[in-house]
Design a protein around this motif. Structure first.
Motif, mmCIF file in Angstrom:
data_model
loop_
_atom_site.group_PDB
_atom_site.id
_atom_site.type_symbol
_atom_site.label_atom_id
_atom_site.label_comp_id
_atom_site.label_asym_id
_atom_site.label_seq_id
_atom_site.Cartn_x
_atom_site.Cartn_y
_atom_site.Cartn_z
ATOM 1 N N ILE A 54 -7.110 5.093 12.290
ATOM 2 C CA ILE A 54 -6.807 3.785 12.874
ATOM 3 C C ILE A 54 -5.814 3.960 14.025
ATOM 4 C CG2 ILE A 54 -5.655 1.591 12.416
ATOM 5 C CD1 ILE A 54 -8.245 1.511 11.056
ATOM 6 N N ARG A 87 0.851 -1.171 0.000
ATOM 7 C CA ARG A 87 0.000 0.000 0.000
ATOM 8 C C ARG A 87 0.892 1.228 0.000
ATOM 9 N NH1 ARG A 87 -5.235 1.179 2.546
ATOM 10 N NH2 ARG A 87 -5.377 3.427 2.529
ATOM 11 N N LYS A 133 -0.885 -2.126 7.814
ATOM 12 C CA LYS A 133 -1.310 -1.142 6.825
ATOM 13 C C LYS A 133 -2.391 -1.672 5.895
ATOM 14 C CE LYS A 133 3.062 1.297 6.861
ATOM 15 N NZ LYS A 133 2.744 2.705 6.541
ATOM 16 N N ARG A 134 -3.171 -2.557 6.437
ATOM 17 C CA ARG A 134 -4.338 -3.085 5.728
ATOM 18 C C ARG A 134 -5.480 -3.090 6.722
ATOM 19 N NH1 ARG A 134 -4.377 -4.463 0.491
ATOM 20 N NH2 ARG A 134 -2.239 -4.047 -0.126
ATOM 21 N N SER A 135 -6.556 -2.406 6.417
ATOM 22 C CA SER A 135 -7.648 -2.371 7.393
ATOM 23 C C SER A 135 -8.636 -3.512 7.199
ATOM 24 C CB SER A 135 -8.391 -1.047 7.291
ATOM 25 O OG SER A 135 -8.961 -0.932 6.000
ATOM 26 N N LYS A 136 -8.605 -4.115 6.032
ATOM 27 C CA LYS A 136 -9.625 -5.117 5.672
ATOM 28 C C LYS A 136 -11.023 -4.507 5.714
ATOM 29 C CE LYS A 136 -7.426 -9.388 5.847
ATOM 30 N NZ LYS A 136 -7.955 -10.569 5.117
ATOM 31 N N ILE A 137 -11.079 -3.225 5.484
ATOM 32 C CA ILE A 137 -12.371 -2.551 5.428
ATOM 33 C C ILE A 137 -12.586 -1.998 4.026
ATOM 34 C CG2 ILE A 137 -13.772 -0.632 6.298
ATOM 35 C CD1 ILE A 137 -12.225 -0.778 8.910
ATOM 36 N N ARG A 171 -3.843 -4.459 14.544
ATOM 37 C CA ARG A 171 -3.342 -5.206 13.397
ATOM 38 C C ARG A 171 -3.316 -4.332 12.146
ATOM 39 N NH1 ARG A 171 -6.951 -9.926 12.340
ATOM 40 N NH2 ARG A 171 -5.653 -10.955 13.901
ATOM 41 N N SER A 172 -4.375 -3.567 11.958
ATOM 42 C CA SER A 172 -4.446 -2.717 10.776
ATOM 43 C C SER A 172 -3.315 -1.703 10.769
ATOM 44 C CB SER A 172 -5.775 -1.960 10.748
ATOM 45 O OG SER A 172 -6.853 -2.855 10.773
ATOM 46 N N LEU A 173 -3.051 -1.155 11.936
ATOM 47 C CA LEU A 173 -1.995 -0.144 12.017
ATOM 48 C C LEU A 173 -0.662 -0.758 11.627
ATOM 49 C CD1 LEU A 173 -1.145 2.682 12.733
ATOM 50 C CD2 LEU A 173 -0.845 1.942 15.104
ATOM 51 N N ARG A 195 -8.385 4.568 6.433
ATOM 52 C CA ARG A 195 -7.510 3.762 5.601
ATOM 53 C C ARG A 195 -8.214 2.530 5.046
ATOM 54 N NH1 ARG A 195 -5.593 8.203 6.437
ATOM 55 N NH2 ARG A 195 -3.443 8.593 7.109
ATOM 56 N N VAL A 196 -9.424 2.748 4.506
ATOM 57 C CA VAL A 196 -10.113 1.624 3.875
ATOM 58 C C VAL A 196 -9.245 1.066 2.763
ATOM 59 C CG1 VAL A 196 -12.427 2.485 4.404
ATOM 60 C CG2 VAL A 196 -11.330 3.134 2.249
ATOM 61 N N ILE A 235 -7.784 -3.302 15.103
ATOM 62 C CA ILE A 235 -7.315 -1.933 14.904
ATOM 63 C C ILE A 235 -5.791 -1.906 14.974
ATOM 64 C CG2 ILE A 235 -7.272 0.357 15.960
ATOM 65 C CD1 ILE A 235 -9.916 0.010 14.776
ATOM 66 N N ILE A 241 -6.982 -4.436 -5.028
ATOM 67 C CA ILE A 241 -6.429 -4.202 -3.690
ATOM 68 C C ILE A 241 -5.183 -5.050 -3.493
ATOM 69 C CG2 ILE A 241 -6.822 -4.668 -1.234
ATOM 70 C CD1 ILE A 241 -9.726 -3.741 -1.688
ATOM 71 N N TYR A 273 -12.925 -5.207 15.883
ATOM 72 C CA TYR A 273 -12.607 -3.841 15.460
ATOM 73 C C TYR A 273 -12.901 -2.829 16.562
ATOM 74 C CZ TYR A 273 -11.165 -4.920 10.774
ATOM 75 O OH TYR A 273 -10.443 -5.393 9.700
#
Lengths: 353, 353
Positions: free
Chosen positions: A56, A4, B63-67, B58-60, B121-122, B56, B311, A120
């Motif tokens: 986030i 990304r 760098k993937r929010s899975k949203i 994990r996303s940080l 960060r969708v 949250i 994606i 989440y």
DNA sequence: CTGAAAGCGCTTACAG
DNA sequence: CTGAAAGCGCTTACAG
């Protein structure tokens, strides 16, 4: 997996603006103590770099995601629910909350869904047209995530619930049918595991009993087609009904279509039909449905306020609220003398139980 | 602001299980290299503490929010969109993505909405019944966030788009009306800033021209009521139409109701009506609408696959896909000889443009 | 008002 | 296979 692209961070903005990273954070935090002049410097640099704070990261740090989880069922089968979803998400948007959505089928078990919200760290959960296991209710309570049910009564004191007064609604339907002299009435239920259908049936039954009547019951599966088929079965009964009350409008419309197009019955001359909800279609000239209106906007306002309040103050106890519906008199049911079509009998009021 | 109760963290689980925090993380990461025995120890401890990984955090870190951000309009006014939303969110759910939803009005500017997605960060954005400014398209491209439009043609090469072949759909409607001998036809448009309405009109016009005809146009605002009113205006014209093609089904239904209940016209004997979409109501016996069916499921599959693919591989170029609709022949339009009601003229195929 | 620094709860190279 | 450690990008006490 593709990389990304890297977003601009507060540190980069800080460097360009010649301030500390904390200053950048403060510039984007309403109410933080920061000089107007540095805020301007920060904004200028941010704009130049196309910087936008990472929500986030903020969520991780503040332990507030500003996300509300919404579960909804029946979106495609009952026009009432798109209305609810629309109103709900608008309200949350206005209040600065994001919405994470799960669309489920009526039979889907929420015990697999809610954990996905919890993962989440949603700030709160709103369930509509869905029921909650008490295990999940406890789990959410343990984690301090408030839950609100919309249009389902509560199985558990850990959640709030906002409903139309379905029992009274059932009574109103029965009273109207009795006053206009029906003798053989039927109820088309939604399903037997749903509080709305059960309660509407109960109020209907109770009121009929006062007149020595008992409804015959058939099942419409909460859908147009289910109710269409139910109506055809009812009309084949030895004592076919002269009035049908349906657990919701979309089923009442199915019944109406079956009566007119498959059974050649005149509505309301031969059979009266009453629905519940007052969806927009109920007012269309093809249907002109007499129905019990649910005051959606008011119910939604209360539900959203309650959830947001409980998010901000975890000492607030969940509440159960009942809102009276209004009888909307159109022309699908025979009128008692003295009442004319187009009349809305408004008894709306809100009660806590 | 109330304190949110603290969730169990991987560190606490690690302590109880007697392993490192990294081991806990690996236990919950499919495909990570970890011994089956330690994974069991971890799961056991996790279960005991009611641990669930924090998405949250994990996303940080990843760098993937899975949203996926979904924007949708017209949910309450056009039953087609609840169908779309339902199908879309189910697909994404199946594929392990969460959905962040924004409900907008048709006139709302997305330039205020999309930044709210970007803040979170969708991983990707899907717009339906909404148009994209090219400034926002560029911004998303810069940030590497793929965008897909559903049911709107693309204003910009930075986004993918999945549409029904609206031009061909308009032609199909015109051909049917010509074959069954109509002489005075009308088009009820949705709005003049929407590609769907514009394209359907264009195909309709083109085909009519071959027969030396030109439709008269009125505006239905994409709503039942708007089309109802438009039909009344059309019928007051000196040369009132003997056929009306509508830019979508909900408007066709409004026209049908106006013709029958306000104008006392027989459909299809006096006026033929054709819609577009094939929403469930189109098949109800009260309407029995002849229409162009959009193959929703297929279009949605393609759209979801495309977005997810882009994606995961940011080298994939956006694509524009057109899917042919099917003419569904029911009884709201006069039939050419040789054609009978209930017939579906399937020409479905997918094309890239 | 401002900055340095700790901390939110994960993932993931790195070294073993 | 495993652990120690750096790092993701913020917020926010703390000291000045």
């Amino acid at each position: 997996m593709a990389e990304r692209k890297v977003n601009t961070t507060s540190t980069q903005v800080a460097k360009l603006a010649g301030v500390s990273q904390s200053a950048v954070s403060r510039a984007f935090t309403p109410g933080a103590s920061i000089a107007e002049s540095t805020r301007r410097k920060v904004f200028h640099a941010a704009r130049k770099l196309g910087y936008q704070p990472n929500a986030i990261a903020r969520s991780l740090s503040t332990k507030r995601s500003k996300i509300i989880g919404i579960v909804i069922a029946n979106v495609t089968t009952n026009p009432f629910y798109p209305e609810v979803l629309d109103a709900l998400s608008r309200r949350f948007q206005q209040r600065g909350q994001r919405v994470m959505l799960f669309v489920v089928t009526r039979d889907q078990n929420l015990d697999d869904i809610l954990p996905q919200f919890l993962e989440y760290r949603v700030d709160g959960i709103l369930l509509t047209a869905a029921t909650l296991s008490s295990a999940m209710a406890h789990e959410c309570a343990r984690l301090g995530v408030p839950i609100t049910l919309f249009n389902r009564s509560v199985p558990d004191a850990h959640a709030s619930s906002f409903c139309c007064d379905n029992i009274e609604g059932g009574r109103m339907a029965a009273r109207l049918l009795m006053e206009s002299g029906h003798h053989q009435v039927a109820f088309v239920a939604g399903s037997n595991d749903t509080s709305t259908s059960l309660e509407r049936e109960r109020g209907f039954r109770e009121e009929l009993k006062k007149h020595g009547l008992e409804p015959c019951i058939d099942m419409g599966e909460f859908s147009y087609q289910g109710a269409f088929d139910a109506a055809r079965r009812l009309m084949k009964l030895p004592k076919s009904p002269d009035a049908v009350f349906c657990a919701n409008d979309i089923m009442a419309i199915g019944v109406l279509d079956a009566l007119r197009h498959a059974e050649q019955k005149k509505v309301p001359e031969e059979v009266s039909v009453i629905g519940f909800d007052d969806i927009p279609m109920a007012a269309w000239p093809s249907y002109n449905l007499t129905t019990i209106r649910q005051p959606i906007e008011r119910m939604i306002d209360s539900a959203v306020n309650d959830l947001l309040d409980r998010i901000n103050q975890n000492t607030i106890a969940p509440k159960q609220e009942l809102v009276r519906g209004d009888l909307v008199v159109r022309s699908s049911a025979k009128l008692p003398s003295g009442l004319s079509s187009g009349y809305v009998i408004s008894t709306s009021e809100t009660r806590n139980v």
